[in-house]
Design a protein around this motif. Sequence first.
Motif, PDB file in Angstrom:
ATOM      1  N   ALA A   1       0.831  -1.196   0.000  1.00 31.62           N
ATOM      2  CA  ALA A   1       0.000   0.000   0.000  1.00 31.62           C
ATOM      3  C   ALA A   1       0.869   1.250   0.000  1.00 31.62           C
ATOM      4  CB  ALA A   1      -0.917  -0.012   1.225  1.00 31.62           C
ATOM      5  N   CYS A   2       1.854   1.271   0.856  1.00 32.51           N
ATOM      6  CA  CYS A   2       2.687   2.466   0.987  1.00 32.51           C
ATOM      7  C   CYS A   2       3.660   2.591  -0.193  1.00 32.51           C
ATOM      8  CB  CYS A   2       3.436   2.390   2.314  1.00 32.51           C
ATOM      9  SG  CYS A   2       4.252   3.915   2.749  1.00 32.51           S
ATOM     10  N   HIS A   3       4.324   1.473  -0.556  1.00 32.58           N
ATOM     11  CA  HIS A   3       5.341   1.546  -1.611  1.00 32.58           C
ATOM     12  C   HIS A   3       4.744   1.742  -3.004  1.00 32.58           C
ATOM     13  CE1 HIS A   3       9.341   1.111   0.171  1.00 32.58           C
ATOM     14  NE2 HIS A   3       8.696   0.551   1.194  1.00 32.58           N
ATOM     15  N   SER A   4       3.453   1.501  -3.179  1.00 32.48           N
ATOM     16  CA  SER A   4       2.818   1.825  -4.457  1.00 32.48           C
ATOM     17  C   SER A   4       2.985   3.297  -4.777  1.00 32.48           C
ATOM     18  CB  SER A   4       1.322   1.500  -4.423  1.00 32.48           C
ATOM     19  OG  SER A   4       1.143   0.118  -4.293  1.00 32.48           O
ATOM     20  N   ALA A   5       3.014   4.096  -3.740  1.00 30.58           N
ATOM     21  CA  ALA A   5       3.212   5.532  -3.956  1.00 30.58           C
ATOM     22  C   ALA A   5       4.695   5.890  -3.902  1.00 30.58           C
ATOM     23  CB  ALA A   5       2.447   6.325  -2.901  1.00 30.58           C
ATOM     24  N   VAL A   6       5.426   5.289  -2.965  1.00 26.76           N
ATOM     25  CA  VAL A   6       6.827   5.685  -2.752  1.00 26.76           C
ATOM     26  C   VAL A   6       7.726   5.201  -3.904  1.00 26.76           C
ATOM     27  CG1 VAL A   6       8.777   5.522  -1.188  1.00 26.76           C
ATOM     28  CG2 VAL A   6       6.466   5.618  -0.264  1.00 26.76           C
ATOM     29  N   THR A   7       7.647   3.920  -4.212  1.00 28.55           N
ATOM     30  CA  THR A   7       8.496   3.357  -5.277  1.00 28.55           C
ATOM     31  C   THR A   7       7.631   2.494  -6.197  1.00 28.55           C
ATOM     32  OG1 THR A   7       9.022   1.544  -3.773  1.00 28.55           O
ATOM     33  CG2 THR A   7      10.659   3.308  -3.944  1.00 28.55           C
ATOM     34  N   PRO A   8       6.771   3.151  -7.000  1.00 27.50           N
ATOM     35  CA  PRO A   8       5.800   2.378  -7.796  1.00 27.50           C
ATOM     36  C   PRO A   8       6.474   1.427  -8.796  1.00 27.50           C
ATOM     37  CG  PRO A   8       5.874   4.666  -8.513  1.00 27.50           C
ATOM     38  CD  PRO A   8       6.682   4.593  -7.262  1.00 27.50           C
ATOM     39  N   GLY A   9       7.682   1.782  -9.269  1.00 28.71           N
ATOM     40  CA  GLY A   9       8.357   0.929 -10.260  1.00 28.71           C
ATOM     41  C   GLY A   9       8.523  -0.484  -9.758  1.00 28.71           C
ATOM     42  N   ILE A  10       9.039  -0.620  -8.540  1.00 30.54           N
ATOM     43  CA  ILE A  10       9.294  -1.974  -8.057  1.00 30.54           C
ATOM     44  C   ILE A  10       8.010  -2.678  -7.641  1.00 30.54           C
ATOM     45  CG2 ILE A  10      11.662  -1.425  -7.435  1.00 30.54           C
ATOM     46  CD1 ILE A  10      10.908  -1.178  -4.574  1.00 30.54           C
ATOM     47  N   VAL A  11       7.022  -1.906  -7.206  1.00 30.69           N
ATOM     48  CA  VAL A  11       5.736  -2.542  -6.878  1.00 30.69           C
ATOM     49  C   VAL A  11       5.085  -3.088  -8.151  1.00 30.69           C
ATOM     50  CG1 VAL A  11       3.424  -2.181  -5.917  1.00 30.69           C
ATOM     51  CG2 VAL A  11       5.427  -1.166  -4.794  1.00 30.69           C
ATOM     52  N   ASN A  12       5.187  -2.314  -9.239  1.00 34.39           N
ATOM     53  CA  ASN A  12       4.698  -2.831 -10.531  1.00 34.39           C
ATOM     54  C   ASN A  12       5.388  -4.137 -10.896  1.00 34.39           C
ATOM     55  OD1 ASN A  12       3.049  -0.657 -10.859  1.00 34.39           O
ATOM     56  ND2 ASN A  12       4.342   0.388 -12.374  1.00 34.39           N
ATOM     57  N   ASP A  13       6.699  -4.159 -10.713  1.00 34.32           N
ATOM     58  CA  ASP A  13       7.440  -5.382 -11.025  1.00 34.32           C
ATOM     59  C   ASP A  13       6.917  -6.546 -10.191  1.00 34.32           C
ATOM     60  OD1 ASP A  13       9.079  -4.451 -13.038  1.00 34.32           O
ATOM     61  OD2 ASP A  13      10.718  -3.880 -11.702  1.00 34.32           O
ATOM     62  N   TRP A  14       6.732  -6.310  -8.905  1.00 39.97           N
ATOM     63  CA  TRP A  14       6.243  -7.369  -8.030  1.00 39.97           C
ATOM     64  C   TRP A  14       4.848  -7.829  -8.460  1.00 39.97           C
ATOM     65  CZ3 TRP A  14       2.031  -7.539  -4.656  1.00 39.97           C
ATOM     66  CH2 TRP A  14       1.979  -8.682  -3.812  1.00 39.97           C
ATOM     67  N   ARG A  15       3.975  -6.869  -8.780  1.00 38.20           N
ATOM     68  CA  ARG A  15       2.616  -7.231  -9.191  1.00 38.20           C
ATOM     69  C   ARG A  15       2.608  -8.125 -10.429  1.00 38.20           C
ATOM     70  NH1 ARG A  15      -0.901  -3.949  -6.160  1.00 38.20           N
ATOM     71  NH2 ARG A  15      -0.193  -1.803  -6.036  1.00 38.20           N
ATOM     72  N   ALA A  16       3.616  -7.941 -11.280  1.00 35.91           N
ATOM     73  CA  ALA A  16       3.685  -8.754 -12.497  1.00 35.91           C
ATOM     74  C   ALA A  16       4.370 -10.089 -12.239  1.00 35.91           C
ATOM     75  CB  ALA A  16       4.436  -7.973 -13.582  1.00 35.91           C
ATOM     76  N   SER A  17       4.779 -10.318 -10.998  1.00 30.26           N
ATOM     77  CA  SER A  17       5.561 -11.517 -10.706  1.00 30.26           C
ATOM     78  C   SER A  17       4.684 -12.672 -10.243  1.00 30.26           C
ATOM     79  CB  SER A  17       6.586 -11.217  -9.614  1.00 30.26           C
ATOM     80  OG  SER A  17       5.925 -11.153  -8.356  1.00 30.26           O
ATOM     81  N   ARG A  18       5.265 -13.849 -10.234  1.00 29.07           N
ATOM     82  CA  ARG A  18       4.561 -15.006  -9.705  1.00 29.07           C
ATOM     83  C   ARG A  18       4.436 -14.920  -8.189  1.00 29.07           C
ATOM     84  NH1 ARG A  18       6.314 -21.114 -10.963  1.00 29.07           N
ATOM     85  NH2 ARG A  18       4.711 -22.009  -9.614  1.00 29.07           N
TER      86      ARG A  18
END
Lengths: 451, 451, 451
Positions: free
Chosen positions: A71-88
């Motif tokens: 929730a917090c890192h979606s705003a702080v570091t969205p790049g890596i959260v996007n990567d995680w969301r696309a991960s298994r």
Amino acid sequence: MRRYIWVTLAITLLAVPAGYAYVYWAKSGPGAGLYSQEWKPEALHAYWDPDRFYQSPQTLQGEFKGEECIACHSAVTPGIVNDWRASRHAHPGQGKEPVYCSACHGSNHQALRMPTPKVCAQCHENRVAQFMDEKRYGFPSHALAMERAVDAKHFADKPKAEVAACLQCHSVATKCDSCHTRHRFSAAEARRPEACVTCHSGPPHPDDDSYFASAHGKKYLAEAVKQDWNKPLAKGNYATPTCAYCHMHEGRHQVADKTIWKFGLLEVNPNTSGNEVRRAAWVKVCSDCHEAGWSAEQLKSLDRERKQAWAKLYQAEHMLKDLRGKDLLHPGPRERPPYPMDAMETLFPKARIGYYDGQASAFYNVSPIERDYFEMWYFANLGAYKSAAHGDSASVKRWHTILDKSLAVIETKAQALQTQGKAEQKSRGRRADPGRLWLEGEYTGHNREHN
Amino acid sequence: MRRYIWVTLAITLLAVPAGYAYVYWAKSGPGAGLYSQEWKPEALHAYWDPDRFYQSPQTLQGEFKGEECIACHSAVTPGIVNDWRASRHAHPGQGKEPVYCSACHGSNHQALRMPTPKVCAQCHENRVAQFMDEKRYGFPSHALAMERAVDAKHFADKPKAEVAACLQCHSVATKCDSCHTRHRFSAAEARRPEACVTCHSGPPHPDDDSYFASAHGKKYLAEAVKQDWNKPLAKGNYATPTCAYCHMHEGRHQVADKTIWKFGLLEVNPNTSGNEVRRAAWVKVCSDCHEAGWSAEQLKSLDRERKQAWAKLYQAEHMLKDLRGKDLLHPGPRERPPYPMDAMETLFPKARIGYYDGQASAFYNVSPIERDYFEMWYFANLGAYKSAAHGDSASVKRWHTILDKSLAVIETKAQALQTQGKAEQKSRGRRADPGRLWLEGEYTGHNREHN
Amino acid sequence: MRRYIWVTLAITLLAVPAGYAYVYWAKSGPGAGLYSQEWKPEALHAYWDPDRFYQSPQTLQGEFKGEECIACHSAVTPGIVNDWRASRHAHPGQGKEPVYCSACHGSNHQALRMPTPKVCAQCHENRVAQFMDEKRYGFPSHALAMERAVDAKHFADKPKAEVAACLQCHSVATKCDSCHTRHRFSAAEARRPEACVTCHSGPPHPDDDSYFASAHGKKYLAEAVKQDWNKPLAKGNYATPTCAYCHMHEGRHQVADKTIWKFGLLEVNPNTSGNEVRRAAWVKVCSDCHEAGWSAEQLKSLDRERKQAWAKLYQAEHMLKDLRGKDLLHPGPRERPPYPMDAMETLFPKARIGYYDGQASAFYNVSPIERDYFEMWYFANLGAYKSAAHGDSASVKRWHTILDKSLAVIETKAQALQTQGKAEQKSRGRRADPGRLWLEGEYTGHNREHN
């Protein structure tokens, strides 16, 4: 007589624990490895070798659940959260819980950790075990990359900017995201050559140049976009071979056990029974697409190239050993600044000529002609090897011309050293200083003091 | 008087068939080409020049139908069967029979053949005829690549590892899968630059570097993925020009007839009537996207670059010819090991200076300064040409700096040879040996004996 | 006393307008820039600097509407019409008129223009203004690329073939299609690194090599195909950073205001208050994906690399300045052909040693040791900078070895010049000519006469 036995025994009983104690002390300094007392890590080391050096930032207090991290890192570091969301990890399949940030980094924000293979092994035990099993085959191997780097003599001497450059790749041993880019950790990505060539590029291992220049590599460049990289690295699944397809066939995280020529670093007998087993393993992989006979011939062609390269290297070694025998290397081993902590070498200084004489530490602290040999061996020879092994035939030719020219340079310098030596023996004078680049360039006491 | 006529006639009548017989004999050795008596092929040659050297493996007995080939090889070598299944050979369109393995390789498993252009011409007669038509334009051309390689003097001298490296590309003359990767033989793939640059890379023809560094190449790298490569190479179909779009426009398998500057190998008059025709053909291709006036100016700019490069080369040639005239090349032509079989050269040894003096065979068996000129001509000059021709302007600058530096090196060496020569003529002594790298490196009798 | 004031005042009043008149005259020649009297443009210059040199072809008479342009050019030059059709100019969205050829090129076919930023600014005012704003930060910057190129002393001396090579990239200042390839002008294309590296490649700015060799670049190579390039360059939209993502964040057409190290050209204090602001801006961009602390450490690591590089450069400078002080550079400044028009330098000839001594014009017209320093500074130093800045750590090591070797070469030559100088002072003889490559190679009066 008996007295000697008692004395020897007593000394041994003291020496062994003293040796252990010394090594323990040597490794217990602020740095890492055998020369850890000689250098201090800089902040970035924390990322290259987290187990040893990482310390959690103290920016935020509290324990957080995975969903809260996101929730917090979606705003702080969205790049890596996007990567995680696309991960298994985010979509582990029916009925399974997502693997959240906290599973790997911990949930206490003041005691975060940077994940190492040990952390990954909590779930991926088999792959990590295969990876660690490389250690059996000695160096070079991925699993020993960090340990052997920091244990090398020249490590403590180097300026920090270069040490960081080394560790970026050698950290393949201490964290899995060298190949599986965080935070997606995609197997599909790691199957592609780009995952490998971030490190396997440039001298002494132009794996990228040699692969991409080969017919395999060109087909990859033209057709990679049509390949489904989610398929396992198995027979029939890939239109073009890649680093991983051949070296990590069927996904085995172990690339050292099929190695015949040991990275090109030393001459081997390519036909020992062990190497015949490895050869058969190679032919089996090639045969997924090629005729077995043709594949075996390609390997023989590599054997011939190696023999030719080593004939040239041995000519150079022979000239250098002759100079060493006559104490004509200049500056000679006794005229050089010692490596740090190397008490033995202070007593018994040595030239660095062949692989077994410590060539692997011959980057610096050598005379100009030793450095020439080092470059011939480490850059030109390994370039020729990689080109031959990966089917970049134009570069085989190019590197062998460089080997020829290196040999000619070494011959010229060796003749000059022989002549100078004779003149000196007559006059008892001293040769002019040939420049101290490889001794004092930037690899000097100064760096040691500030490392 | 009449007697002389009879003698001349008799000698001629004997000499002509004797000459033919000699050449026939010379070409009938275990190798191939004019020096075939001097070398033996190794196993891989069978794949580079199948017509001459391929022999079917004797692993399996029997005649097989196409479906049977596929059935068995789906398990044995699934990679290539997948490729075939994705090919037009497997799906030739309504009502047509698939072109099975046996159509090209034969159906008797003990008498398999490796397909050559002749085999492909059974169906693709027109394309193969276009390809063979290149021979009219002499060398360099694809169709003569193998023949001229094995006829070159330096061929028989080379170590096998290098010969294999040469043949891998020169086999473009003897098999169609150099460009149309087996077993898919995709026209779409062959239209892409990757199909060409497997060979057209590195010195002396950095076509890859120069194209990919150009604005054309960068656009290709960014947008190739959106291009439909199944479209014919015709006006309006391609967003970015490629090797094939310009050099094989409308799919013509003939790249030699639009050549103005002959690969950069020799100076030409770029404004002969023939070259004006070729120039107009170029402008026509460029005009698919560019203004005609702009295109013509680009070609003029290339003319200027060539003029500048040749002015530099001629300066170097002039210095070398002066040395040759005074017999100051060292080692001189009479001091060098002869090329194998070259009886004429044993009688009339010659230096290799300009293109017409046999520069094309000047890789080895030359004095150091001749080699310097060779590298200036063959590497730097051709690099400059390719960069200028493909629009890699930064490299034009880079290569011309290298041409300048080469010229400076040659000038320095020429002055030294002149001075040494004068000193010698005074003292009647003999110069010190300048090293025999280009004479004896690895291109010696030893290799000849073992080839 | 009063008389002097009047004389001074009178001279000043004459000198200032005389100076302006001189510069006006100097810039009013057939070429462009401060040396415009010394050279004439060739036809291609019209495309690099259209405002100054483009003249419409007189092939066709008449005024044409946009639809008419398209109708005719669909057949004449279908490639560029296809590009236009795929552009937003052709499909500007509901209710808007397409931007036809005539909007940018004019509708009178005998008075066509080549569009410059001014033309583009009719619609894209904001972007062009951002771009032009770079001028505030001095050179290097895109907006000043053409102006500063043609104002450089060495510009007028160069052969045309090289001048064309320079202008192809420096024309980024005078036309927008350097990045937004005509006639599609796609923002999506310009966001990709390929748009930048057409120019940002090779020495002195190996941005392509250093980016593509980094972990960022490898991820780009593997995954670019999955990226939607139509997204704005903003936080969370891109899986991999690219040139534009970091240097033109959020699409700002201004890359000069975040520059700490000024392209590596000169040493800066990286911790001035201004640079701390820039540093914070960098950390903010990095933090889209990385931890802020980690990002700050990466920048500090770059600072350290720069300090190390400049320590080496200053050692070399120091040796050269010592030679200059003793008038031991050879050929010395008074022995060189003057730059064209440079009356001041004829009176006060100078060596070119450090950046502030005119290093930027030290390509030619320098002694060999000055050229060595130039290459050390301009090629090796900038290579090291780019590698460190873009995370290509292997190349940091490689370039620093080249810096070390350059320093050793300069030291050797400096010692020789010192020794020769002393010998000369004794004998009052004159040194042998060291070759005039950098003085007379191809950068001589000859070129000047023909430019």
